[in-house]
Each structure stands twice: as structure tokens, then as C-alpha cells.
Scaffold this active site. Sequence first.
Site, PDB file in Angstrom:
ATOM      1  N   ALA A  54       0.866  -1.180   0.000  1.00 39.93           N
ATOM      2  CA  ALA A  54       0.000   0.000   0.000  1.00 39.93           C
ATOM      3  C   ALA A  54       0.901   1.227   0.000  1.00 39.93           C
ATOM      4  CB  ALA A  54      -0.896  -0.029   1.225  1.00 39.93           C
ATOM      5  N   GLY A  96       0.821  -5.008   1.052  1.00 40.25           N
ATOM      6  CA  GLY A  96      -0.381  -5.092   0.220  1.00 40.25           C
ATOM      7  C   GLY A  96      -0.123  -5.755  -1.126  1.00 40.25           C
ATOM      8  N   GLU A 121      -0.427  -9.333  -0.418  1.00 35.01           N
ATOM      9  CA  GLU A 121      -1.847  -9.588  -0.128  1.00 35.01           C
ATOM     10  C   GLU A 121      -2.681  -9.592  -1.412  1.00 35.01           C
ATOM     11  OE1 GLU A 121      -1.736  -6.387   2.743  1.00 35.01           O
ATOM     12  OE2 GLU A 121      -2.347  -7.756   4.329  1.00 35.01           O
ATOM     13  N   GLU A 166       4.924  -4.961   7.280  1.00 34.36           N
ATOM     14  CA  GLU A 166       4.202  -3.875   7.963  1.00 34.36           C
ATOM     15  C   GLU A 166       4.701  -3.645   9.379  1.00 34.36           C
ATOM     16  OE1 GLU A 166       2.813  -6.314   6.185  1.00 34.36           O
ATOM     17  OE2 GLU A 166       1.271  -5.483   4.864  1.00 34.36           O
TER      18      GLU A 166
HETATM   19  N1  CAA Z   1       4.628   3.272  -0.622  1.00 37.31           N
HETATM   20  C1  CAA Z   1       5.019   4.451  -1.168  1.00 37.31           C
HETATM   21  N2  CAA Z   1       6.161   4.591  -1.863  1.00 37.31           N
HETATM   22  C2  CAA Z   1       6.954   3.513  -2.001  1.00 37.31           C
HETATM   23  C3  CAA Z   1       6.610   2.263  -1.448  1.00 37.31           C
HETATM   24  C4  CAA Z   1       5.380   2.163  -0.736  1.00 37.31           C
HETATM   25  N3  CAA Z   1       4.936   0.995  -0.217  1.00 37.31           N
HETATM   26  N4  CAA Z   1       7.603   1.372  -1.729  1.00 37.31           N
HETATM   27  C5  CAA Z   1       8.525   2.063  -2.443  1.00 37.31           C
HETATM   28  N5  CAA Z   1       8.143   3.347  -2.600  1.00 37.31           N
HETATM   29  C6  CAA Z   1       8.855   4.420  -3.309  1.00 37.31           C
HETATM   30  C7  CAA Z   1      10.024   4.939  -2.480  1.00 37.31           C
HETATM   31  O1  CAA Z   1       9.587   5.858  -1.515  1.00 37.31           O
HETATM   32  C8  CAA Z   1      10.892   5.546  -3.562  1.00 37.31           C
HETATM   33  O2  CAA Z   1      10.335   6.781  -3.920  1.00 37.31           O
HETATM   34  P1  CAA Z   1      11.299   8.112  -4.004  1.00 37.31           P
HETATM   35  O3  CAA Z   1      12.186   7.810  -5.176  1.00 37.31           O
HETATM   36  O4  CAA Z   1      10.334   9.215  -4.248  1.00 37.31           O
HETATM   37  O5  CAA Z   1      12.049   8.190  -2.722  1.00 37.31           O
HETATM   38  C9  CAA Z   1      10.671   4.606  -4.752  1.00 37.31           C
HETATM   39  O6  CAA Z   1       9.448   3.914  -4.487  1.00 37.31           O
HETATM   40  C10 CAA Z   1      11.766   3.574  -4.888  1.00 37.31           C
HETATM   41  O7  CAA Z   1      11.870   2.881  -3.654  1.00 37.31           O
HETATM   42  P2  CAA Z   1      13.281   2.638  -2.892  1.00 37.31           P
HETATM   43  O8  CAA Z   1      14.226   3.759  -3.179  1.00 37.31           O
HETATM   44  O9  CAA Z   1      12.984   2.343  -1.476  1.00 37.31           O
HETATM   45  O10 CAA Z   1      13.780   1.331  -3.669  1.00 37.31           O
HETATM   46  P3  CAA Z   1      14.794   0.210  -3.124  1.00 37.31           P
HETATM   47  O11 CAA Z   1      15.095  -0.629  -4.321  1.00 37.31           O
HETATM   48  O12 CAA Z   1      15.910   0.805  -2.376  1.00 37.31           O
HETATM   49  O13 CAA Z   1      13.933  -0.674  -2.076  1.00 37.31           O
HETATM   50  C11 CAA Z   1      11.986  -1.866  -1.297  1.00 37.31           C
HETATM   51  C12 CAA Z   1      12.860  -1.470  -2.517  1.00 37.31           C
HETATM   52  C13 CAA Z   1      12.776  -2.825  -0.393  1.00 37.31           C
HETATM   53  C14 CAA Z   1      10.765  -2.581  -1.869  1.00 37.31           C
HETATM   54  C15 CAA Z   1      11.582  -0.604  -0.514  1.00 37.31           C
HETATM   55  O14 CAA Z   1      11.055   0.364  -1.395  1.00 37.31           O
HETATM   56  C16 CAA Z   1      10.556  -0.846   0.548  1.00 37.31           C
HETATM   57  O15 CAA Z   1      10.858  -1.369   1.593  1.00 37.31           O
HETATM   58  N6  CAA Z   1       9.274  -0.441   0.298  1.00 37.31           N
HETATM   59  C17 CAA Z   1       8.221  -0.518   1.288  1.00 37.31           C
HETATM   60  C18 CAA Z   1       7.731  -1.946   1.473  1.00 37.31           C
HETATM   61  C19 CAA Z   1       6.660  -2.002   2.542  1.00 37.31           C
HETATM   62  O16 CAA Z   1       6.915  -1.726   3.694  1.00 37.31           O
HETATM   63  N7  CAA Z   1       5.423  -2.363   2.166  1.00 37.31           N
HETATM   64  C20 CAA Z   1       4.299  -2.424   3.062  1.00 37.31           C
HETATM   65  C21 CAA Z   1       3.447  -1.182   2.940  1.00 37.31           C
HETATM   66  S1  CAA Z   1       2.146  -1.103   4.136  1.00 37.31           S
HETATM   67  C22 CAA Z   1       0.920  -2.115   3.553  1.00 37.31           C
HETATM   68  O17 CAA Z   1       1.011  -2.667   2.477  1.00 37.31           O
HETATM   69  C23 CAA Z   1      -0.274  -2.283   4.450  1.00 37.31           C
HETATM   70  C24 CAA Z   1      -1.249  -3.342   4.021  1.00 37.31           C
HETATM   71  O18 CAA Z   1      -1.288  -4.426   4.527  1.00 37.31           O
HETATM   72  C25 CAA Z   1      -2.241  -3.063   2.986  1.00 37.31           C
END
Ligand code: CAA
Length: 258
Positions: A65, A109, A112, A132
Site C-alpha cells: 500500500a 499489500g 496480499e 508492515e
Molecule cells: N509506498 C510508497 N512509496 C513507495 C513504497 C510504498 N509501499 N515502496 C517504495 N516506494 C517508493 C520509495 O519511496 C521511492 O520513492 P522516491 O524515489 O520518491 O524516494 C521509490 O518507491 C523507490 O523505492 P526505494 O528507493 O525504497 O527502492 P529500493 O530498491 O531501495 O527498495 C523496497 C525497494 C525494499 C521494496 C523498498 O522500497 C521498501 O521497503 N518499500 C516498502 C515496502 C513495505 O513496507 N510495504 C508495506 C506497505 S504497508 C501495507 O502494504 C499495508 C497493508 O497491509 C495493505
Amino acid sequence: MSDKFVLSEKIGKVGLITLNRPDALNALCESLIHDLEHILERYESDSEIHCMILMGSDTVFAAGADIKEMQHKTYMEAYKEDLITKDWTQVSALRKPIIAAVSGYALGGGCELAMMCDFIIASNTAKFGQPEVTLGTMPGAGGTQRLTRSIGKAKAMDMCLTGRIMDAHEAEKAGLVSRIVPVEELREEALKVAQKISSYSLPILMMIKESVSRAFEMPLSEGLRFESRLFHSTFSTEDQKEGMAAFVEKRHPVFKDQ
Ligand code: CAA
């Protein structure tokens, strides 16, 4: 045809849907989910479509998400707008088969969403996780429920409590994915599988999906009864008569979805 964050393409009887928000690693923001809902609705009501595929890019299915969109929400806002729950139910409500073709990250998400599909075909680079907990929250779109039913309590607890990532091979061994293919073959393999499914009778496919899905909702005795009722009802279809006649006459069946 192309919508903003989601691309869609009809290939024969297959609806191929591609998440397309590369700058944010396909983070599932509200607009993307609305685009997705719109396309799913269209394919669900299109009588030519028998099966759908949901995929991302080679490097990411979806990184969850949209954290930036959620970050400042209050409890009252989340509760009143039924955050995530309200808009994400469409995939699991589909009556036609849908395959998730996952390459790269399927996190939070994203994982999911893949689990809402009927089964997952993964590339060798797929990475699944429910991170999460690292954000001070918890899975909110079925992660604690579907993952547990899919891979069992020990692994689901491990994934959700540590936030660790599971690679494609561990995911296949654990039963989260049905098969693994090389990343460069994922699209073609998913299409081949979807085309195979699409060659069968649509109402029969829908009955099979409904019956397998009931296995997660009912005790065994009721599930068996439900299956038996649907099985008997297939004998009212023209496609059952055609399928069995074709076998006896040693020819290919021509199904009419009747
Ligand atoms: N939401 C918003 N933006 C996101 C995102 C997310 N879930 N995941 C990645 N992005 C964005 C980053 O902020 C970044 O944007 P900017 O260039 O503007 O800074 C861009 O995508 C590229 O991401 P990274 O620079 O972080 O890329 P990376 O290759 O270094 O890392 C990754 C990749 C390990 C997937 C890392 O992006 C990450 O950990 N993302 C979040 C994963 C996460 O925690 N997901 C759970 C979300 S909560 C949820 O989903 C709740 C639910 O149950 C519904």
C-alpha cells in the site's frame, strides 16, 4: 488500452492486467486501486474473457500500500473510510479465474493482492513479505489470514512478526506459489496457463473456482456437499454433454459456455 496506473490488454479470452506505477514500485495508491477495480469490472462482465492475469514488471509486482498516502491518517479517518478494506475486495470477489504473475517484490499489500488471486505463478526473482511490522503497523488486506491458510501458522507468524522476505523457492516449497519460471519467461508462461484455462467452459471454470474457494469457508462435510451439488448441476450444461461426447468420439470438444 491503457489507463493511468494500470495497463490492460485483451489477448484472446485472456485479460492481461499490468500494474504500472514504476516510480513508486507499483505502490498501491488509491488511484491505482480505482483503475484496477475499473478494469477488473470490465473483464468480469466481458463474456469473451475467461481468465485474467495480474502482473507487475520484472523487478516489482507491488511494494505494498502507498505508505506516503497513509502516513498521516488518523484512526478516525482510517476507520470511517474503511481504509484498504473498502476498495481492495474486488479481486477476491471475482467469479472468473485470476492468476497473479509475480516477479520481484510482492510486499505488504502487494503480497496480499497476489494472495487474493486464485494462484500465484512466480518468477525465480520473486520476493514475498509482510513488512508492515517494520512500519509500526500490521497487514491490513488479508496478510495474517490468507498467508496463514496458505503456508501455515509457523511460517506466517515468522513472516508477519519479523517482516522478513521469502524468496521464490521458499514460497513454492511453503505452498504460496504454484510454480516458478525464469523471469524472462513469466509473461509467456502465465499467458500459456491462462489460455489453457480459457479453452474450457466458462460456467464450469466458475463453478470449480467457487467450490475450491468454499474450502476456506466451510467445514469439510459442508464443503463436500457443496461440491457434490455443483458437480450434479454440471450435468444440466451443454458443455458437459459436449465434453463427454468429444471424449467418446475421440475429438476436441467445442465448448459454448452454456
Ligand atoms: N509506498 C510508497 N512509496 C513507495 C513504497 C510504498 N509501499 N515502496 C517504495 N516506494 C517508493 C520509495 O519511496 C521511492 O520513492 P522516491 O524515489 O520518491 O524516494 C521509490 O518507491 C523507490 O523505492 P526505494 O528507493 O525504497 O527502492 P529500493 O530498491 O531501495 O527498495 C523496497 C525497494 C525494499 C521494496 C523498498 O522500497 C521498501 O521497503 N518499500 C516498502 C515496502 C513495505 O513496507 N510495504 C508495506 C506497505 S504497508 C501495507 O502494504 C499495508 C497493508 O497491509 C495493505
